[in-house]
Design a protein around this motif. Structure first.
Motif, PDB file in Angstrom:
ATOM      1  N   LYS A 135       0.827  -1.210   0.000  1.00 38.94           N
ATOM      2  CA  LYS A 135       0.000   0.000   0.000  1.00 38.94           C
ATOM      3  C   LYS A 135       0.856   1.252   0.000  1.00 38.94           C
ATOM      4  N   GLU A 136       1.933   1.229   0.778  1.00 38.74           N
ATOM      5  CA  GLU A 136       2.830   2.380   0.842  1.00 38.74           C
ATOM      6  C   GLU A 136       3.520   2.621  -0.493  1.00 38.74           C
ATOM      7  N   TRP A 137       4.070   1.560  -1.091  1.00 41.02           N
ATOM      8  CA  TRP A 137       4.750   1.714  -2.364  1.00 41.02           C
ATOM      9  C   TRP A 137       3.776   2.109  -3.468  1.00 41.02           C
ATOM     10  N   ASN A 138       2.566   1.579  -3.454  1.00 45.14           N
ATOM     11  CA  ASN A 138       1.598   1.937  -4.487  1.00 45.14           C
ATOM     12  C   ASN A 138       1.242   3.410  -4.425  1.00 45.14           C
ATOM     13  N   SER A 139       1.136   3.962  -3.223  1.00 41.82           N
ATOM     14  CA  SER A 139       0.856   5.400  -3.111  1.00 41.82           C
ATOM     15  C   SER A 139       2.019   6.226  -3.658  1.00 41.82           C
ATOM     16  N   ILE A 140       3.255   5.755  -3.439  1.00 41.10           N
ATOM     17  CA  ILE A 140       4.428   6.455  -3.986  1.00 41.10           C
ATOM     18  C   ILE A 140       4.452   6.333  -5.504  1.00 41.10           C
ATOM     19  N   TYR A 141       4.177   5.127  -6.037  1.00 38.00           N
ATOM     20  CA  TYR A 141       4.127   4.947  -7.485  1.00 38.00           C
ATOM     21  C   TYR A 141       3.082   5.870  -8.115  1.00 38.00           C
ATOM     22  N   ALA A 142       1.887   5.908  -7.521  1.00 34.26           N
ATOM     23  CA  ALA A 142       0.804   6.717  -8.082  1.00 34.26           C
ATOM     24  C   ALA A 142       1.146   8.201  -8.057  1.00 34.26           C
ATOM     25  N   ALA A 143       1.775   8.658  -6.960  1.00 33.54           N
ATOM     26  CA  ALA A 143       2.157  10.073  -6.871  1.00 33.54           C
ATOM     27  C   ALA A 143       3.215  10.419  -7.902  1.00 33.54           C
ATOM     28  N   TYR A 144       4.141   9.487  -8.159  1.00 30.25           N
ATOM     29  CA  TYR A 144       5.197   9.743  -9.138  1.00 30.25           C
ATOM     30  C   TYR A 144       4.650   9.717 -10.555  1.00 30.25           C
ATOM     31  N   ARG A 145       3.759   8.770 -10.846  1.00 33.62           N
ATOM     32  CA  ARG A 145       3.182   8.691 -12.185  1.00 33.62           C
ATOM     33  C   ARG A 145       2.316   9.902 -12.497  1.00 33.62           C
ATOM     34  N   GLY A 146       1.433  10.252 -11.565  1.00 33.67           N
ATOM     35  CA  GLY A 146       0.481  11.323 -11.819  1.00 33.67           C
ATOM     36  C   GLY A 146       0.942  12.697 -11.404  1.00 33.67           C
ATOM     37  N   ARG A 147       2.164  12.790 -10.849  1.00 35.11           N
ATOM     38  CA  ARG A 147       2.706  14.070 -10.372  1.00 35.11           C
ATOM     39  C   ARG A 147       1.744  14.738  -9.390  1.00 35.11           C
ATOM     40  N   THR A 148       1.203  13.944  -8.477  1.00 35.67           N
ATOM     41  CA  THR A 148       0.326  14.453  -7.442  1.00 35.67           C
ATOM     42  C   THR A 148       1.084  14.544  -6.124  1.00 35.67           C
ATOM     43  N   ALA A 149       0.491  15.249  -5.162  1.00 34.82           N
ATOM     44  CA  ALA A 149       1.170  15.521  -3.897  1.00 34.82           C
ATOM     45  C   ALA A 149       0.827  14.471  -2.851  1.00 34.82           C
ATOM     46  N   LEU A 150       1.794  14.219  -1.990  1.00 36.31           N
ATOM     47  CA  LEU A 150       1.606  13.403  -0.803  1.00 36.31           C
ATOM     48  C   LEU A 150       1.801  14.274   0.427  1.00 36.31           C
ATOM     49  N   SER A 151       1.204  13.860   1.532  1.00 35.69           N
ATOM     50  CA  SER A 151       1.375  14.558   2.803  1.00 35.69           C
ATOM     51  C   SER A 151       2.066  13.630   3.791  1.00 35.69           C
ATOM     52  N   GLY A 152       2.921  14.207   4.613  1.00 38.74           N
ATOM     53  CA  GLY A 152       3.633  13.418   5.597  1.00 38.74           C
ATOM     54  C   GLY A 152       4.194  14.300   6.690  1.00 38.74           C
ATOM     55  N   THR A 153       4.617  13.660   7.766  1.00 42.20           N
ATOM     56  CA  THR A 153       5.183  14.357   8.912  1.00 42.20           C
ATOM     57  C   THR A 153       6.692  14.180   8.932  1.00 42.20           C
ATOM     58  N   ILE A 154       7.403  15.287   9.091  1.00 38.84           N
ATOM     59  CA  ILE A 154       8.865  15.234   9.172  1.00 38.84           C
ATOM     60  C   ILE A 154       9.256  14.626  10.521  1.00 38.84           C
ATOM     61  N   ILE A 155       9.972  13.497  10.476  1.00 41.02           N
ATOM     62  CA  ILE A 155      10.384  12.838  11.713  1.00 41.02           C
ATOM     63  C   ILE A 155      11.848  13.109  12.038  1.00 41.02           C
ATOM     64  N   GLY A 156      12.569  13.758  11.153  1.00 38.01           N
ATOM     65  CA  GLY A 156      13.971  14.059  11.398  1.00 38.01           C
ATOM     66  C   GLY A 156      14.567  14.846  10.256  1.00 38.01           C
TER      67      GLY A 156
END
Length: 406
Positions: A135-156
């Motif tokens: 699920k994690e990799w698929n969301s990264i693949y989809a964001a890269y293919r479609g040039r869409t944004a992801l949201s996340g929290t900076i942990i370091g």
């Protein structure tokens, strides 16, 4: 009847006579005379000559195929002296019109990151992943293919040595810089400092180091599936949010209520992001009440309401106010705290010899000390008893005097 013995000399004469007879018969049967012609080089459809068998013996070449392109890797000493050296990313060709103008160099373009990404065998690489990892990799693949944004929290925020392309020379250079790290589940996503801010609006490194805990948007610009990490760009996501904000009149109207996210906090300033704009706010723009240290009240990751005060899409400027989402505690303060009354308050700050005291309802009273006290007798955070002396309705300020500690 006795057979006649044939000697060795007679047998050889018969063989020679037979060969001469066969040759005469062959020439008479063809009707033409045999003539030796010089060997002619083959010519391709585009007019380029291919080397003959004799020329081929001059080249001890090892041919390696890359798709439909082939190119020589080595040549003899004579050829290397006459021709420019070839690298593995070039090939020797002749002019298309067949003219003998010498060999030319043809560069083989390197594959881009996207070309290499689409050439991956995802079924084989993700075969042994858990459902959460897929699920994690698929969301990264989809964001890269479609040039869409992801949201996340900076942990370091790590200091890493990465390769970046020089915009002037176009060559890759090795640089050490800070990178924000986001890990949605198991994949490390790095946002370099060069991709954290929009060009011309860069912030110092200490601001980036204080962004741990902030929620940001980013675009995936590179996927290294074999190594198990990806590279993101917050700057691209900011530009996309700005375009969306400018296209929505209901959002970009002055006076509209918006949401902003706190991404970094210092003692006296707070950096927030609102629809793609990084805005630095002071204590006066955050609260009516005085705050000694903003870090006691705000932290990265908080989401606050704000009111749009100014917006210019051409100059990419925005002004917001967070404190105006609340009612001003000074309104009707002269009724709640009339002149001469005594009130309990907390010292929130000192400036220019004056002392800021916060009353329980949020009103701020600018005070001085009574004659028996000095500035060294009071510290920020002390609870005191003050007396209200006057009100300034135009400036919406209240003035008093500290009588004692509580």
């Amino acid at each position: 009847m006795a057979k006649k013995k044939v000697t060795v000399e007679e047998e050889q004469e018969q063989i020679q006579a037979t060969e001469v007879l066969e040759q005469e018969i062959a020439e008479q049967g063809s009707g033409i005379e045999t003539t030796e012609f010089p060997e002619v080089a083959e010519v391709t459809s585009d007019g380029a000559q291919l080397p003959t068998s004799e020329e081929e013996t001059l080249y001890d070449l090892e041919i390696r195929e890359y798709g439909e392109v082939t190119f020589p890797l080595e040549s003899t000493a004579e050829d290397s002296a006459a021709l420019p050296p070839l690298s593995e990313d070039s090939t020797m060709m002749e002019e298309p019109d067949g003219s003998d103008s010498g060999p030319i160099r043809e560069e083989i373009p390197e594959k881009t990151d996207r070309q290499m990404f689409f050439g991956l065998n995802f079924r084989e690489m993700d075969r042994y992943l858990t459902p959460e990892e897929k699920k994690e990799w698929n969301s990264i693949y989809a964001a890269y293919r479609g040039r869409t944004a992801l949201s996340g929290t900076i942990i370091g925020v790590d200091s890493l040595s990465i390769g970046v392309r020089n915009p002037e020379t176009g060559e890759m250079e090795r640089k050490t810089m800070y990178c924000a790290v986001v890990i949605p589940y198991r994949v490390r996503i790095m946002i370099p400092a060069t991709e954290m801010w929009i060009k011309g609006q860069e912030r110092p490194d200490f601001v980036m180091r204080s962004m741990v805990g902030a929620t940001i948007d980013f675009h995936i610009i590179k996927v290294d599936r074999e190594s198990g990490f990806a590279i993101g760009s917050r700057a691209l996501a900011l530009k996309a949010r700005r375009r969306y904000f400018a296209a929505k009149p209901t959002l970009s109207k002055v006076g509209a209520w918006l949401k902003c996210r706190v991404i970094a906090v210092g003692p006296r300033r707070c950096l927030v992001e609102c629809h793609g704009y990084d805005i630095s706010l002071t204590q006066r723009e955050l609260r009516y009440a005085s705050i000694p240290d903003l870090r006691d009240e705000y932290h990265p990751g908080m989401e606050l309401e704000c009111i749009l005060k100014k917006y210019n899409p051409r100059t990419h400027t925005m002004e917001i106010s967070i404190k105006e989402t609340e009612s001003n505690p000074f309104d009707n303060a002269e009724l709640r705290h009339p002149e001469g009354c005594r009130r309990q308050a907390v010292i929130s700050g000192k400036y220019g010899g004056g002392v800021f005291c916060n009353l329980p309802d949020g009103a701020v009273c600018m005070c001085s000390y009574s004659y028996q006290y000095t500035d060294a007798d009071f510290m920020i955070g002390d609870t005191v008893i003050l007396v209200v002396e006057r009100h300034n309705l135009e400036k919406k300020q209240m003035y008093g005097k500290i009588l004692s500690k509580w």
